[in-house]
Design a protein around this motif. Structure first.
Motif, PDB file in Angstrom:
ATOM      1  N   THR A 127      70.874  15.676 -12.932  1.00 14.56           N
ATOM      2  CA  THR A 127      69.763  16.510 -13.257  1.00 14.56           C
ATOM      3  C   THR A 127      70.140  18.035 -13.365  1.00 14.56           C
ATOM      4  O   THR A 127      71.212  18.455 -12.632  1.00 14.56           O
ATOM      5  N   THR A 128      69.624  18.636 -14.064  1.00 12.19           N
ATOM      6  CA  THR A 128      69.549  20.055 -14.388  1.00 12.19           C
ATOM      7  C   THR A 128      68.211  20.764 -13.949  1.00 12.19           C
ATOM      8  O   THR A 128      67.181  20.435 -14.561  1.00 12.19           O
ATOM      9  N   ARG A 129      68.087  21.578 -12.703  1.00 16.14           N
ATOM     10  CA  ARG A 129      66.878  22.168 -12.711  1.00 16.14           C
ATOM     11  C   ARG A 129      67.118  23.707 -12.426  1.00 16.14           C
ATOM     12  O   ARG A 129      68.085  24.038 -11.830  1.00 16.14           O
TER      13      ARG A 129
ATOM     14  N   ALA B  86      61.039  24.251  -8.309  1.00 15.00           N
ATOM     15  CA  ALA B  86      62.007  24.102  -9.157  1.00 15.00           C
ATOM     16  C   ALA B  86      61.112  23.507 -10.414  1.00 15.00           C
ATOM     17  O   ALA B  86      60.268  22.719 -10.392  1.00 15.00           O
TER      18      ALA B  86
ATOM     19  N   ASN C  61      67.407  15.528 -17.425  1.00 22.05           N
ATOM     20  CA  ASN C  61      67.990  14.397 -16.683  1.00 22.05           C
ATOM     21  C   ASN C  61      68.790  13.453 -17.548  1.00 22.05           C
ATOM     22  O   ASN C  61      68.345  12.830 -18.425  1.00 22.05           O
TER      23      ASN C  61
ATOM     24  N   HIS D 144      65.749  26.862 -10.215  1.00 21.59           N
ATOM     25  CA  HIS D 144      65.013  27.035  -8.923  1.00 21.59           C
ATOM     26  C   HIS D 144      64.852  28.468  -8.712  1.00 21.59           C
ATOM     27  O   HIS D 144      65.634  29.223  -9.198  1.00 21.59           O
TER      28      HIS D 144
ATOM     29  N   ASP E  17      62.064  21.180 -13.489  1.00 24.00           N
ATOM     30  CA  ASP E  17      63.146  20.017 -14.112  1.00 24.00           C
ATOM     31  C   ASP E  17      63.388  20.403 -15.656  1.00 24.00           C
ATOM     32  O   ASP E  17      62.561  20.606 -16.222  1.00 24.00           O
TER      33      ASP E  17
ATOM     34  N   GLU F 139      71.148  12.983  -9.524  1.00 27.10           N
ATOM     35  CA  GLU F 139      69.758  12.799  -9.390  1.00 27.10           C
ATOM     36  C   GLU F 139      69.385  12.193  -7.893  1.00 27.10           C
ATOM     37  O   GLU F 139      70.172  11.300  -7.173  1.00 27.10           O
TER      38      GLU F 139
END
Length: 103
Positions: free
Chosen positions: A27-29, A17, A22, A31, A19, A100
């Motif tokens: 969290t926004t990730r 992922a 946050n 992938h 990052d 998170e």
């Protein structure tokens, strides 16, 4: 400020992922994956957005296993307690927004 070219992102391993943000514990990730994840249940809500690729999302509802095909632009929302697992059909890029520390 960030500009992210999602279609260019490739991780070193499945479900690797990047990052992105946050925001107060959310969290926004981004992938990248070409392999299935594992069955899991988040302790918070999850927004799962397919940006590129095709993913078969398996989930359990009232003890019954179901699945749906998600393509680019499709969104899967998992409420608290939704047991689910993602199986990419091709290499895929997925945006995940969740609490998170979620699995």
């Amino acid at each position: 400020m960030k500009i992210i070219r999602a279609k260019e992102f490739v991780a070193e391993r499945a479900w690797g992922a990047l990052d992105i943000a946050n925001m107060n514990g959310i969290t926004t990730r981004l992938h990248w994956t070409d392999k299935p994840y594992q069955w899991h249940t988040n302790d918070g809500e999850e927004v799962f957005v397919v940006l590129d690729g095709i993913v078969e999302m398996f989930y359990r509802q009232d003890g019954v296993e179901l699945s749906t095909i998600l393509e680019a632009g499709d969104i899967f929302f998992a409420s608290i307690g939704t047991e689910h697992v993602a199986h990419p059909k091709v290499a895929s890029r997925i945006l995940v927004v969740e609490k998170e520390g979620s699995v």
